[in-house]
Scaffold this motif. Structure first.
Motif, PDB file in Angstrom:
ATOM      1  N   ASN A   1       5.237  -1.479   2.722  1.00 49.82           N
ATOM      2  CA  ASN A   1       4.309  -1.869   3.783  1.00 49.82           C
ATOM      3  C   ASN A   1       2.960  -2.336   3.231  1.00 49.82           C
ATOM      4  OD1 ASN A   1       4.140  -1.906   6.822  1.00 49.82           O
ATOM      5  ND2 ASN A   1       2.269  -0.782   6.322  1.00 49.82           N
TER       6      ASN A   1
ATOM      7  N   TYR B   1       6.319  -3.460   7.688  1.00 46.29           N
ATOM      8  CA  TYR B   1       7.544  -2.661   7.915  1.00 46.29           C
ATOM      9  C   TYR B   1       7.954  -2.640   9.391  1.00 46.29           C
ATOM     10  CZ  TYR B   1      10.578   1.458   8.269  1.00 46.29           C
ATOM     11  OH  TYR B   1      11.608   2.320   8.561  1.00 46.29           O
TER      12      TYR B   1
ATOM     13  N   ALA C   1      13.693  -4.462   6.063  1.00 42.42           N
ATOM     14  CA  ALA C   1      12.940  -4.051   4.870  1.00 42.42           C
ATOM     15  C   ALA C   1      13.786  -4.202   3.610  1.00 42.42           C
ATOM     16  CB  ALA C   1      12.453  -2.619   5.034  1.00 42.42           C
TER      17      ALA C   1
END
Ligand SMILES: [Zn+2]
Length: 514
Positions: A190, A195, A285
């Motif tokens: 992140n 994210y 992700a």
């Protein structure tokens, strides 16, 4: 054999638009399809990366129990999307996986594998559980007349590919190993990426909404999730890896399989809306960590099915299986409904709306479906006139407009009811139709009722059968009234054996096809 069936289907779908390789591009260009994208939270024009090819990945079931109706809604919705994209000329590669390992209880990184747990309870091999429920899942979807996907890969068939992805994530610094298990480092990811991009939440909000579960001390951050889990000695399904003998985390399989069959980036990724906060968020992700790309350009999510306004759940006693719905064998159901009535009911709601199941709503759908099918059967007997009171082409265009507006099946069905009204009026001599308009009307019904909505005329094949079954049921009830239980049971069991279920109530006896 499967391939053969699939090919025939595609030819049928394309025939209604007369798609040939030459005019395929033109057919697609004529459509102005807009799709709601969870990623941008708005409708966007659908522009595939490599038209006329479309890559579509849909998260499939975890095969440890019977498929429930909410799942059926998801797959019927994507069947509608698959059918429409194919109809307007796209060559769709539709990948839908089977999760046969790695999905732990509570969708967490702790606890037992759902399939292994069921296998231990039933004293079977995990793969026997997988086989049983995979076959059951395919059977139910076939009963609902959904087309098979182009590829149906399994998690256990792609362990090597999953291990390769973990290696890339470790190499690129987005994952870390602790005692034979490997975790995704959400905070690290992140710091350079978003994210929470899929559900529109920032990391702080996500952290505040996450409970810390006991026994997860191996992880650095509480949002971190497992990519590889070291197996406890009693764990049944495990494989060797560079880190331990273990098994992959649940989210990893979809990243590995979508990448293998559709590439680093493809057009549509779909699933139920409940997958957005964790499974799909983690999938994005993983793919970005490996290939710097969100795997899909359009994320499409189907909404939930509720029962009388409540979430369907076993603990509330309002959860039933498709089979129970067909037979009416559940306390919440007043009677059984045919698979096509259920499919019609599901498609009468837009896939992004919640769909509330109730006996009254089912009755209404049953009437609507019968009204539509009765009109369809009248089509061939309609007489043409030299003049026409109706102009069908604008109505046909409205059907395309409905589907081009984010696959709006309820609006499409409303247009088809307008077609029903016209068919009935022509049949009753209240309206006149000429040959050209009747031709368009027939083609429109074939396209939208059968090819796109995927409905089947259940009555057409056996018009007289209901009368025969009614007669047999009446004979059985007479025997019962005369206390001749041996005969009444014999008839009831005989009907059951050939696929007809009886349900007695105060109002009389209902029967349904199993
Ligand atoms: Zn998935």
């Amino acid at each position: 054999m499967l391939c053969k069936i699939k090919t025939i289907h595609l030819i049928n779908l394309n025939q209604s638009l007369n798609i040939t390789p030459k005019n395929r591009k033109f057919a697609i260009m004529q459509q102005n399809l807009f799709v709601y994208n969870t990623l941008s939270r708005k409708k966007e024009k659908f522009e595939p990366l490599n038209a006329p090819h479309v890559g579509m990945y849909v998260c499939g079931p975890t095969v440890y129990s019977d498929v429930h109706l909410g799942n059926c809604r998801t797959y019927i919705s994507f069947d509608l999307i698959f059918r429409y994209l194919t109809h307007i000329g796209y060559k769709v590669r539709y990948v839908r996986n089977i999760t046969d390992a790695g999905h732990l209880e509570g969708d967490t990184d702790q606890g037992e594998d759902k399939i292994s747990k069921k296998a231990k309870l039933a004293q079977l091999e995990p793969m026997e559980i997988v086989q049983k429920y995979t076959v059951g899942f395919r059977d139910v979807l076939q009963i609902f007349n959904t087309l098979p996907p182009s590829i149906e890969p399994t998690a256990t068939g792609h362990i090597i590919e999953q291990i390769e992805l973990i290696k890339i994530m470790l190499e690129r610094g987005f994952a870390y190993e602790v005692d034979g298990s490997v975790y995704f480092d959400v905070e690290k990811y992140n710091s350079t990426h978003d994210y929470g991009v899929l559900n529109g939440r920032n990391l702080e909000e996500l952290l505040n909404n996450t409970r810390v579960l006991g026994g997860q001390d191996d992880k650095k951050g509480k949002l971190d999730f497992a990519l590889w889990i070291k197996a406890k000695p009693e764990h049944l399904m495990k494989w060797p890896s560079p880190w331990s003998v273990g098994f992959p985390g649940w989210h990893l399989e979809c990243s590995a399989m979508s990448h293998k069959y559709l590439g680093e980036q493809f057009d549509i990724h779909g699933g139920g809306i409940d997958l957005v906060p964790t499974h799909h968020t983690n999938e994005v992700a993983q793919n970005v960590a490996c290939y710097d790309k969100n795997p899909a350009r359009y994320w499409i999510h189907t909404n939930m099915l509720t029962v009388n306004g409540q979430k369907m759940s076993k603990s509330l006693g309002n959860s039933f299986l498709p089979h129970e719905l067909f037979t009416g064998q559940h306390s919440i159901l007043e009677r059984g409904y045919s698979p096509m009535t259920v499919r019609f009911f599901i498609l009468q709601a837009h896939y992004r709306s919640t769909l509330d199941f109730g006996n009254e709503a089912m009755e209404a759908s049953d009437k609507g479906f019968k009204r539509l099918m009765n009109a369809v059967t009248l089509l061939d007997s309609l007489k043409t006139s030299a003049m026409s009171d109706v102009d069908i082409a604008p109505l046909q265009q409205k059907c395309y407009d409905a589907m081009n507006d984010d696959f709006n099946s309820p609006v499409l069905i409303a247009e088809l009811f307008e077609a029903t009204r016209i068919i009935n009026s022509v049949h009753d001599g209240k309206l006149k139709i000429d040959a050209a308009n009747l031709e368009i009307l027939k083609s429109m019904i074939q396209t939208f009722v059968f090819d796109v909505l995927g409905l089947k005329n259940e009555q057409a094949a056996n018009d007289d059968l209901p009368k025969v079954i009614d007669l047999v049921v009446n004979l059985r009830n007479e025997a019962k009234q005369n206390r001749d239980y041996a005969t009444s049971d014999k008839i009831r069991n005989g009907l059951q054996q050939i696929g007809f279920q009886l349900k007695d109530s105060k109002e009389g006896t209902n029967w349904s096809k199993i």
